[in-house]
Each structure stands twice: as C-alpha cells, then as structure tokens.
Design a protein around this motif. Structure first.
Motif, PDB file in Angstrom:
ATOM      1  N   SER A   2      38.636  45.907  25.556  1.00 32.90           N
ATOM      2  CA  SER A   2      37.295  45.482  25.965  1.00 32.90           C
ATOM      3  C   SER A   2      36.277  45.715  24.852  1.00 32.90           C
ATOM      4  N   VAL A  21      31.510  43.113  29.396  1.00 33.95           N
ATOM      5  CA  VAL A  21      32.956  42.895  29.410  1.00 33.95           C
ATOM      6  C   VAL A  21      33.578  43.774  30.482  1.00 33.95           C
ATOM      7  N   ASP A  22      34.340  43.164  31.377  1.00 34.78           N
ATOM      8  CA  ASP A  22      35.059  43.892  32.424  1.00 34.78           C
ATOM      9  C   ASP A  22      36.545  43.584  32.300  1.00 34.78           C
ATOM     10  N   MET A  23      37.353  44.627  32.334  1.00 35.78           N
ATOM     11  CA  MET A  23      38.805  44.470  32.274  1.00 35.78           C
ATOM     12  C   MET A  23      39.374  44.748  33.654  1.00 35.78           C
ATOM     13  N   CYS A  32      40.322  39.792  31.096  1.00 36.96           N
ATOM     14  CA  CYS A  32      39.088  40.240  30.464  1.00 36.96           C
ATOM     15  C   CYS A  32      38.000  39.241  30.848  1.00 36.96           C
ATOM     16  N   MET A  59      42.994  38.617  20.888  1.00 38.76           N
ATOM     17  CA  MET A  59      43.409  39.469  22.004  1.00 38.76           C
ATOM     18  C   MET A  59      44.936  39.549  22.083  1.00 38.76           C
ATOM     19  N   ALA A  69      47.376  38.770  28.245  1.00 35.18           N
ATOM     20  CA  ALA A  69      45.932  39.031  28.313  1.00 35.18           C
ATOM     21  C   ALA A  69      45.202  37.702  28.471  1.00 35.18           C
ATOM     22  N   LEU A  71      41.389  35.665  29.007  1.00 33.54           N
ATOM     23  CA  LEU A  71      39.950  35.766  28.774  1.00 33.54           C
ATOM     24  C   LEU A  71      39.246  34.768  29.674  1.00 33.54           C
TER      25      LEU A  71
END
Length: 80
Positions: A2, A21-23, A32, A59, A69, A71
């Motif tokens: 993050s 930014v939140d994971m 993300c 990423m 991952a 986005l």
C-alpha cells in the motif's frame, strides 16, 4: 504494497493529500483500492489506461508470494 501504491499515486496527482489506499485480502489475492480526487482520476489512469497498467505491473513485480494483486481506482468522495 500500500505504501508503494500511495507513493506512486501521490507523485502523479495534483492533490497528493487526497490519495487514499486501502488493502483488502480475499481468497483470490490482494485488492488494492486507490482513491484520488475527481480531478486526478485521469492522471492515475493515463491515456488508454497505460499509467494504471504500469502501476499494476509494478505491483505484480513487488509481490513476494504467488497471490494475485488487483488494483481498483476510484474517485474519492467530496467532503461536505
């Protein structure tokens, strides 16, 4: 991860203080969620999505395990 996404986004936009930014972890991997000011959405996505694609590639390269991952780019809600 993050912090990496936050650093990249803050250097692309005009309003770096609006970057959030939140994971989240899910079965299929990490998600993300990148939120920026409405005026900065285009800068983060780029022409034909090239900037967003580059962030996704970074990423993927930074990922240390086999999880996927993702986005997601969203507009930050305006403060009332």
């Amino acid at each position: 991860m993050s912090e990496l996404v936050r650093y990249i986004a803050q250097n692309l936009v005009d309003q770096p203080d609006q970057v959030c930014v939140d994971m989240r972890e899910a079965e299929e991997g990490l998600t993300c969620e990148l939120r920026v000011a409405q005026e900065d959405i285009g800068k983060v996505i780029g022409k034909q999505g090239r900037t967003a694609k580059a962030i996704r590639a970074i990423m993927a390269a930074a990922q240390t395990d086999d999880r996927r991952a993702r986005l997601e780019i969203a507009e930050k809600a305006a403060a009332n």
